[in-house]
Design an enzyme around this catalytic site. Structure first.
Site, short mmCIF file in Angstrom:
data_model
loop_
_atom_site.label_atom_id
_atom_site.label_comp_id
_atom_site.label_asym_id
_atom_site.label_seq_id
_atom_site.Cartn_x
_atom_site.Cartn_y
_atom_site.Cartn_z
N SER A 187 -0.28 -15.37 -5.58
CA SER A 187 0.04 -15.24 -4.15
C SER A 187 -1.22 -14.83 -3.40
O SER A 187 -2.07 -14.12 -3.95
CB SER A 187 1.13 -14.19 -3.94
OG SER A 187 1.24 -13.84 -2.57
N TYR A 200 5.25 -6.48 -5.31
CA TYR A 200 5.07 -7.94 -5.45
C TYR A 200 3.60 -8.31 -5.63
O TYR A 200 3.25 -9.04 -6.56
CB TYR A 200 5.65 -8.64 -4.23
CG TYR A 200 5.45 -10.14 -4.24
CD1 TYR A 200 6.22 -10.95 -5.06
CD2 TYR A 200 4.49 -10.73 -3.42
CE1 TYR A 200 6.04 -12.33 -5.07
CE2 TYR A 200 4.30 -12.11 -3.42
CZ TYR A 200 5.08 -12.90 -4.25
OH TYR A 200 4.88 -14.27 -4.26
#
Length: 315
Positions: A187, A200
């Site tokens: 990400s 995350y």
């Protein structure tokens, strides 16, 4: 030429050289087909099958379709059988390739024996470790995460453990054949100190460091292991936000990311995301992680998800 003049000339030359290299690297991102050409049979030459985790939706679904379009048979894994069967039929009808489905909830710890048994006799040429979850759709501080204890276990199982386990399952066959491709989806949040995405983004940092170490270990075996780190992609994970210059469709993202498969052990998958990464990395950490920025980011995500939800309900 006196010392000061020599120093200034040397400094100027170094700056020109530095930005020349930057420009060269950027041109590689702009023109991947020129710098990193792939033969038509590149992916099929790696093996007969591609395995895609989280293959029933979003980026995973797009990878499954694109790799099937390239001539590979595809295994898609996700937790909802109905969605898997529907996507499998679509891929088969569209491309004519074989599609296997494996139902697996990657937030659980006991799914991998069955997965390994189902994959045992397949010549797997490509693995896409795509599956991943957010602790919550709206970003929040760590201690404010709903059901925090469960969120920790679910995120680590799905985003961290699954990737390592799937590599353990597929790498031996690739090593024996001396070829293969592993794409690990990270990400863009992993490239900055992503406050209010702490759990995350940290899981995605593991994806990157593990992938880079694995590539160093197995590069000489003919295996490509690459991290792809997108920012905004319009998927369920992002609340199907409206596309723009930064937020792109999963299909467009996958097509451009596959063009960069030989561009190094990490890419951002698209030109706009690479540029965004450079911009964010140039902003001082104190600004990006400030309380004011956290509040603005949270409100921004809320508004975009609400707008996407409103569009869905009226369509």
């Amino acid at each position: 030429m006196d010392f000061m003049e020599l120093l200034l000339v040397s400094l100027g030359s170094a700056i020109v050289f530095y930005y020349g290299v930057k420009l060269l690297l950027f041109s590689k991102i702009l023109y991947p087909k020129l710098w990193f050409p792939l033969p038509k049979s590149f992916f099929t030459s790696m093996g007969e099958w591609a395995v895609v985790t989280g293959g029933s939706d979003g980026i995973g679904k797009a990878y499954a379709f694109e790799l099937a379009a390239q001539g590979m048979n595809v295994v898609i894994l996700s937790r909802t059988k109905e969605k898997l069967d529907k996507i499998a039929k679509e891929i088969g009808d569209t491309t004519g390739q074989k599609v296997k489905v494996i139902v697996a909830d990657f937030t659980e710890e006991t799914v991998f024996d069955e997965i390994e048994n189902n994959l045992m006799d397949l010549k797997i040429g490509v693995l896409v470790n795509n599956v991943g979850i957010l602790p919550t759709l709206i970003p929040s501080k760590f201690l404010e995460t709903p059901d925090l204890e469960k969120a920790i276990v679910r995120v680590i199982n799905c985003n961290v453990k699954t990737m390592a386990k799937m590599c353990r399952i597929t790498l031996p066959g690739m090593e024996n054949r001396g070829k293969g491709v592993i794409i690990n989806i990270s990400s863009g949040t992993a490239c900055v100190n992503a406050s209010i995405y702490s759990l995350y983004s940290s899981s995605k940092v593991f994806v990157e460091t593990f992938s880079q170490a694995l590539q160093a270990e197995y590069k000489d075996k003919g295996i490509i292991i690459q991290t792809v780190a997108p920012f905004g992609v319009s998927t369920n994970l992002s609340g199907y936000q409206r596309t723009n210059m930064v937020t792109i469709t999963a299909e467009d993202f996958v097509k451009t990311s596959l063009q960069h498969i030989r561009a190094g052990d990490k890419t951002y998958g698209s030109v706009c995301h690479a540029v965004l990464a450079w911009i964010l990395q140039s902003i001082p950490h104190q600004i990006l992680s400030s309380e004011a920025m956290q509040i603005r980011l949270k409100e921004y995500v809320k508004k975009r998800i609400a707008a996407a939800s409103a569009r869905t309900s009226t369509s």
